[in-house]
Design a protein around this motif. Structure first.
Motif, short mmCIF file in Angstrom:
data_model
loop_
_atom_site.label_atom_id
_atom_site.label_comp_id
_atom_site.label_asym_id
_atom_site.label_seq_id
_atom_site.Cartn_x
_atom_site.Cartn_y
_atom_site.Cartn_z
N SER A 138 0.81 -1.22 0.00
CA SER A 138 0.00 0.00 0.00
C SER A 138 0.84 1.27 0.00
O SER A 138 0.33 2.35 -0.30
N ASP A 139 2.13 1.14 0.30
CA ASP A 139 3.00 2.32 0.33
C ASP A 139 3.99 2.37 -0.84
O ASP A 139 4.97 3.10 -0.80
N VAL A 140 3.71 1.60 -1.89
CA VAL A 140 4.59 1.58 -3.06
C VAL A 140 3.77 1.95 -4.29
O VAL A 140 2.76 1.31 -4.57
N PRO A 141 4.20 2.98 -5.04
CA PRO A 141 3.47 3.38 -6.24
C PRO A 141 3.74 2.44 -7.41
O PRO A 141 4.64 1.61 -7.36
N SER A 169 1.85 -2.97 -6.55
CA SER A 169 1.79 -1.59 -6.04
C SER A 169 0.42 -1.31 -5.44
O SER A 169 -0.51 -2.11 -5.57
N ARG A 170 0.29 -0.14 -4.84
CA ARG A 170 -1.01 0.24 -4.25
C ARG A 170 -2.09 0.39 -5.32
O ARG A 170 -3.26 0.31 -5.03
N TRP A 205 9.37 3.61 -7.72
CA TRP A 205 8.79 2.43 -7.08
C TRP A 205 9.86 1.60 -6.41
O TRP A 205 9.62 0.99 -5.37
N GLU A 206 11.08 1.58 -6.96
CA GLU A 206 12.16 0.80 -6.35
C GLU A 206 12.56 1.41 -5.01
O GLU A 206 12.80 0.70 -4.04
N VAL A 207 12.65 2.72 -4.97
CA VAL A 207 12.98 3.40 -3.71
C VAL A 207 11.88 3.12 -2.69
O VAL A 207 12.16 2.77 -1.53
N SER A 208 10.64 3.24 -3.11
CA SER A 208 9.52 2.97 -2.21
C SER A 208 9.50 1.50 -1.78
O SER A 208 9.20 1.20 -0.62
#
Length: 182
Positions: A109-112, A156-157, A127-130
């Motif tokens: 839920s916290d990754v785009p 992803s979310r 998205w990799e950083v997240s």
């Protein structure tokens, strides 16, 4: 084991105590506030559609259907937590349930969704950083939910596929220290 069954028109129902357990998907996720999660009681009473956690159920149902699976399991609504005996049994059975699942979906839920940082094409994908910062990696259940199932896919979310435990093994290793051959 209690599973959620996908019905026509996007409805769901709980199927209790299945003896011959069918192929099913299982969801690995982080919990939101307790009041935002859809519970066993909510699903039994047909309520909870206005809760934020309902999006995870819809996501899991859609992905399961895409994988030709009619059933799925989510801890928030498949376990009657008002029964301490059932909760204890579920905790003791979870490794087996994750191991026996046809597919395990990790809903982050916290990754785009996958996309490049538009301001700097030399920077890592956002998205990799997240993913590397995702709170999913901080949970006590992460290890068994990552290792037990044969098939683990990360989303992803927005519900976009980010990769599998195989394709993301370098990221997983860097974040957890777990060997790359899970």
């Amino acid at each position: 084991m209690r599973l959620v069954e996908c019905k026509d028109q996007g409805d769901f129902s709980l199927v209790e105590h299945i003896e011959n357990i069918p192929r099913y998907a299982i969801l690995s996720h982080t919990w939101a506030a307790e009041s935002d999660e859809v519970t066993f009681k909510d699903l039994m009473e047909g309520t909870g559609k206005n809760k934020a956690g309902y999006d995870k159920i819809r996501f899991c149902a859609k992905q399961a259907a895409s994988d030709s699976l009619q059933y799925f399991w989510i801890d928030t609504c498949c376990i009657d937590k008002s029964s301490s005996a059932e909760l204890t049994e579920a905790i003791n059975s979870m490794f087996r349930w994750y191991r026996d699942a046809t597919k395990c979906y990790v809903y982050l839920s916290d990754v785009p969704a996958r996309e490049h940082n538009s301001s700097d094409h030399n920077s890592p994908l956002t998205w990799e950083v997240s993913l590397m910062r995702s709170r999913w990696f901080t949970r006590g259940w992460t290890l068994q939910e990552l290792i037990a199932p044969a098939s683990v896919e990360f989303f992803s979310r927005q519900g976009d596929l980010l990769g599998s435990k195989m394709s993301l093994e370098r990221h997983i290793h860097e974040r957890t220290g777990i060997g790359v051959h899970l």
